[in-house]
Design an enzyme around this catalytic site. Structure first.
Site, PDB file in Angstrom:
ATOM      1  N   VAL A 131      -6.702 -10.686   6.450  1.00 48.31           N
ATOM      2  CA  VAL A 131      -5.529 -11.343   6.116  1.00 48.31           C
ATOM      3  C   VAL A 131      -4.719 -11.417   7.284  1.00 48.31           C
ATOM      4  O   VAL A 131      -3.836 -12.417   7.703  1.00 48.31           O
ATOM      5  CB  VAL A 131      -4.910 -11.262   4.742  1.00 48.31           C
ATOM      6  CG1 VAL A 131      -3.668 -12.205   4.452  1.00 48.31           C
ATOM      7  CG2 VAL A 131      -5.866 -11.426   3.679  1.00 48.31           C
ATOM      8  N   ASP A 150      -1.069  -1.217  13.281  1.00 49.54           N
ATOM      9  CA  ASP A 150      -2.390  -1.130  12.782  1.00 49.54           C
ATOM     10  C   ASP A 150      -2.947   0.365  13.177  1.00 49.54           C
ATOM     11  O   ASP A 150      -2.915   0.612  14.220  1.00 49.54           O
ATOM     12  CB  ASP A 150      -3.302  -2.152  13.056  1.00 49.54           C
ATOM     13  CG  ASP A 150      -4.356  -2.366  11.718  1.00 49.54           C
ATOM     14  OD1 ASP A 150      -5.007  -1.421  11.626  1.00 49.54           O
ATOM     15  OD2 ASP A 150      -4.361  -3.431  11.119  1.00 49.54           O
ATOM     16  N   GLY A 155      -8.600  -2.191   9.523  1.00 52.03           N
ATOM     17  CA  GLY A 155      -8.562  -3.452  10.628  1.00 52.03           C
ATOM     18  C   GLY A 155      -9.480  -3.225  11.694  1.00 52.03           C
ATOM     19  O   GLY A 155     -10.122  -2.125  11.988  1.00 52.03           O
ATOM     20  N   ASP A 175       0.266   4.580  12.477  1.00 55.72           N
ATOM     21  CA  ASP A 175       0.332   4.542  11.007  1.00 55.72           C
ATOM     22  C   ASP A 175       1.628   4.570  10.513  1.00 55.72           C
ATOM     23  O   ASP A 175       2.539   5.251  10.724  1.00 55.72           O
ATOM     24  CB  ASP A 175      -0.430   5.803  10.740  1.00 55.72           C
ATOM     25  CG  ASP A 175      -0.820   6.043   9.298  1.00 55.72           C
ATOM     26  OD1 ASP A 175       0.007   5.275   8.473  1.00 55.72           O
ATOM     27  OD2 ASP A 175      -1.913   6.523   9.083  1.00 55.72           O
ATOM     28  N   THR A 209       0.058   5.375   1.804  1.00 58.90           N
ATOM     29  CA  THR A 209       0.355   4.135   2.809  1.00 58.90           C
ATOM     30  C   THR A 209       1.412   3.022   1.769  1.00 58.90           C
ATOM     31  O   THR A 209       2.479   2.592   2.330  1.00 58.90           O
ATOM     32  CB  THR A 209      -0.889   3.233   3.122  1.00 58.90           C
ATOM     33  OG1 THR A 209      -1.687   4.387   3.766  1.00 58.90           O
ATOM     34  CG2 THR A 209      -0.590   2.332   3.949  1.00 58.90           C
ATOM     35  N   LYS A 222      16.478  -2.414   6.932  1.00 53.03           N
ATOM     36  CA  LYS A 222      17.759  -2.175   6.797  1.00 53.03           C
ATOM     37  C   LYS A 222      18.558  -1.997   7.845  1.00 53.03           C
ATOM     38  O   LYS A 222      19.662  -2.439   8.196  1.00 53.03           O
ATOM     39  CB  LYS A 222      17.982  -1.060   5.611  1.00 53.03           C
ATOM     40  CG  LYS A 222      19.320  -0.560   5.461  1.00 53.03           C
ATOM     41  CD  LYS A 222      19.471   0.643   4.488  1.00 53.03           C
ATOM     42  CE  LYS A 222      20.710   1.086   4.451  1.00 53.03           C
ATOM     43  NZ  LYS A 222      20.725   2.497   3.812  1.00 53.03           N
ATOM     44  N   TYR A 262      -4.195   2.403  -5.774  1.00 53.81           N
ATOM     45  CA  TYR A 262      -3.942   1.217  -5.501  1.00 53.81           C
ATOM     46  C   TYR A 262      -2.854   0.265  -6.083  1.00 53.81           C
ATOM     47  O   TYR A 262      -1.826  -0.135  -5.921  1.00 53.81           O
ATOM     48  CB  TYR A 262      -5.092   0.421  -5.200  1.00 53.81           C
ATOM     49  CG  TYR A 262      -4.891  -1.057  -4.244  1.00 53.81           C
ATOM     50  CD1 TYR A 262      -4.494  -1.291  -3.156  1.00 53.81           C
ATOM     51  CD2 TYR A 262      -4.940  -2.273  -5.194  1.00 53.81           C
ATOM     52  CE1 TYR A 262      -4.246  -2.315  -2.480  1.00 53.81           C
ATOM     53  CE2 TYR A 262      -4.926  -3.221  -4.752  1.00 53.81           C
ATOM     54  CZ  TYR A 262      -4.513  -3.547  -3.367  1.00 53.81           C
ATOM     55  OH  TYR A 262      -4.244  -4.753  -2.633  1.00 53.81           O
ATOM     56  N   THR A 292      -8.909 -13.341  -2.393  1.00 58.76           N
ATOM     57  CA  THR A 292      -8.836 -13.998  -0.948  1.00 58.76           C
ATOM     58  C   THR A 292     -10.403 -13.901  -0.386  1.00 58.76           C
ATOM     59  O   THR A 292     -10.929 -12.719  -0.580  1.00 58.76           O
ATOM     60  CB  THR A 292      -7.658 -13.815  -0.322  1.00 58.76           C
ATOM     61  OG1 THR A 292      -6.432 -13.940  -1.097  1.00 58.76           O
ATOM     62  CG2 THR A 292      -7.489 -14.823   0.806  1.00 58.76           C
TER      63      THR A 292
END
Length: 435
Positions: A131, A150, A155, A175, A209, A222, A262, A292
């Site tokens: 995506v 990435d 990826g 990371d 992550t 911020k 997850y 997706t």
């Protein structure tokens, strides 16, 4: 000799400019104006380094501002250079609002509509993924500067190689569980393994992550006043007791199951985003993404559409887990990207469902894949996985009303585009193996 001394003394007296008689100080001999060029010559000769540094500063300021000045009028350009030079001399840096005022966008990172839209500097975490790479294409295509972060856990550089020569594209291998300092207007936070194969392989890495990565990106938002978009997931609804699922539904999630790294990780990320909004004033957007599909998906990432397509192209049976009556809704990746951009540019804070409400059972999906690829393809049934949701379908009324967004590409229209990409990659993979 005395006569000569008197003549010279008389000559010096003639060149002396007398001070006022009322001065309490003794008169001093002032240099004639003709000696000024000698003083200037001395100044230029002895202070060359100072003049060189000032020249370099002014030249650097001009070249740094040149891309911005090319889009401004003459009067506005002159004003901007004057402000920048004065900031450099006084060592007091301008605030973000100084350069954003009048240019659109402002500190919130909202994209103004119109020809004179301000070019934004945008970071996309996980931008080398499925995506993320499509989102980067969209942002680059409209003229923005994009920084991809990435770690290449899932990826692929191949997803971005066509952008490597673009001066508005930058790729950083990093990371997100470690902080990073950047100056950006918007942050699309996509970084996280999204496939069961990947997040079950390293569940601790997955939840780190989701939690630490989101904390770091919110902290960056911020500090620099950037607008922040979190890509969450329909998995926050767990195995839902409400169908279809609205954003107000709190979900039914197993907090200690195999998928919880997850599911609960994304729920925690949503909590962090809203806490930063309420406590620190960060403008946050939350996209709850449903299934997706499309080009650039990993060939063997365990998600049902990519599994069915890759297996059928390779002449393998399609693997259906359980009885195949579980339902999912499938949106094409370009529809999702349009939804993400619409959400980022909108003023509404909080979660939005982004998905295609068209609902298919796994057996119905297998039949569509057979129609598109190979009518003779077969199906192989295997025991279902733990905590697999029985039904999943988004209610996208909120996105329709507030974002003016809804998916346009049906499964039967989008699947052939994905199949074409998969055929080429599988063919190249087989040739690389000498098959």
């Amino acid at each position: 000799m005395k006569q000569l001394h008197k003549q010279m003394s008389s000559k010096r007296d003639e060149e002396t400019i007398p001070m006022s008689q009322s001065s309490p100080y003794s008169p001093k001999t002032l240099k004639h104006p003709r000696s000024l060029p000698r003083s200037l010559h001395y100044l230029f000769r002895e202070q060359r380094l100072l003049f060189i540094l000032v020249g370099i500063l002014i030249g650097s300021t001009f070249f740094i501002l040149q891309p911005s000045l090319s889009r401004l009028g003459a009067a506005e350009s002159t004003s901007l250079i004057t402000r920048s030079v004065s900031y450099a001399v006084t060592d007091s840096p301008p605030s973000r609002s100084t350069f954003n005022s009048g240019g659109g966008g402002g500190r919130t990172g909202r994209v103004p509509v119109g020809i004179g839209r301000k070019r934004l500097r945008i970071v996309v975490t996980g931008g080398a993924g499925f995506v993320g790479s499509h989102l980067v294409d969209k942002l680059i295509g409209r003229g923005d500067e994009v920084i991809v972060i990435d770690n290449f856990f899932t990826g692929r550089k191949e997803n971005l190689v066509h952008l490597f020569s673009n001066p508005r594209f930058e790729l950083i291998r990093h990371d997100v569980v470690e902080p990073i300092l950047l100056e950006v207007d918007q942050i699309y936070h996509l970084a996280c393994p999204a496939s069961p194969v990947h997040y079950k392989y390293n569940p601790v890495k997955t939840i780190k992550t989701n939690v630490m990565g989101t904390l770091n990106m919110l902290g960056l938002a911020k500090r620099v006043g950037a607008r922040f978009l979190l890509t969450s997931t329909s998995e926050v609804y767990g195995d839902p007791l409400e169908h279809p699922q609205k954003e107000t539904y709190w979900g039914n999630v197993n907090p200690i199951g195999e998928r919880s790294c997850y599911d609960e990780g994304k729920r925690t990320a949503e909590t962090l985003a809203m806490d930063y909004h309420r406590g620190a004033g960060v403008e946050v957007r939350i996209a709850r993404i449903f299934n997706t599909y499309g080009p650039r998906m990993c060939l063997d990432d365990g998600r049902v559409v990519s599994n069915f397509v890759a297996q059928t192209i390779r002449k393998h049976p399609m693997t259906v887990y359980g009885d195949g009556k579980q339902t999912r809704s499938f949106q094409y990746v370009s529809d999702l990207v349009e939804g993400l951009v619409a959400l980022m540019e909108n003023d509404h804070v909080g979660p939005f469902n982004l998905g295609n409400p068209g609902e298919f059972t796994m057996l119905e999906l297998a039949e569509v894949v057979k129609e598109v690829i190979d009518p003779s393809a077969t199906i192989e049934f295997k025991p279902n996985t733990a905590d697999d949701p029985h039904k999943r379908k988004p209610d996208i009324s909120k996105a329709k009303e507030q974002l003016n967004w809804e998916p346009k590409i049906s499964l039967r229209e989008g699947l052939p585009r994905m199949v074409s990409d998969f055929r080429n990659r599988i063919l190249n993979e087989d040739e690389g193996k000498g098959l």
